[in-house]
Design a protein around this motif. Structure first.
Motif: not given
Length: 210
Positions: A14-18, A163-164, A191-193, A201-203
């Motif tokens: 939802d937040r990083q999945g582009t 790593q993500g 890509a999100a990972l 901050d994304a994590a």
């Protein structure tokens, strides 16, 4: 998949999945133009420069008409430099402008402008590195995104994506990560990972919302 992992994955997508390709305006399909554009983006992202600058610079090149290897090769060096500068890609702009021209000439000469011919010719993981400006990092970037249209490489999660996953407490093997989403969402998850690996901050945001 555990309920906890499912919640983290939903929050992550939802937040990083582009995908990075989508950010650059590439509608990725198994056709010559978008595959070439992904190659250019992978080249730019593999340099030690912020990903948002690399994406903006790819957009600037495409908006300047350099959407195919033929058009990239026909553009002169200064046109490539100017487009890179417009995207903010100034630290490596002169060298990269030269490399983009050489890479386009190779794709035109060896694959008649169509990277699907490279896929048919052998292992793209090896052949990509014969293209000027594409090293191991560029190969990882390309295949993370291309796994959606070249499914023989799926699930593709390189060390950066792993790593993500580790940062979020998710399993880290490509096979385990591949089971967390359907096949169509593998590039989005990869890509999100990567974004989570690059930005603490994304994590934190993903974990807080999960």
């Amino acid at each position: 998949m555990s309920e906890k992992n499912a919640s983290v994955v939903r929050s992550l997508l939802d937040r990083q999945g582009t995908t990075f390709a989508a950010d650059a305006g590439i509608k990725l399909r198994n056709t010559p133009q978008p595959l070439y554009q992904l190659l250019v983006l992978s080249h730019l992202l593999s340099a030690r420069i912020r990903s948002d600058i690399a994406v903006a610079s790819a957009r600037a090149l495409f908006q300047a008409g350099m959407r195919t290897p033929r058009r990239m090769a026909e553009a002169d060096w200064q046109q490539r430099v100017d487009a890179l500068g417009e995207g903010g890609y100034r630290r490596y702009d002169e060298r990269t402008a030269t490399q983009l021209g050489e890479a386009a000439e190779l794709v035109n000469r060896d694959y008649r402008g169509d990277l699907r011919r490279m896929r048919e010719a052998g292992d793209p993981g090896e052949l990509l590195q014969e293209i000027t400006g594409i090293g191991p990092s560029g190969v990882h970037i390309f295949l993370r995104e291309a796994q959606g249209v070249w499914p023989e490489f799926a699930p593709y999660f390189d060390r950066k994506a792993q790593q993500g996953a580790e940062r979020l407490g998710l399993p880290t093997s490509p096979e385990s990560l591949g089971r967390l989403v359907n096949e169509a969402d593998l590039p989005r998850l990869a890509a999100a990972l990567v974004r989570v690996a690059l930005h603490a901050d994304a994590a934190r945001e993903v974990r807080a919302a999960a």
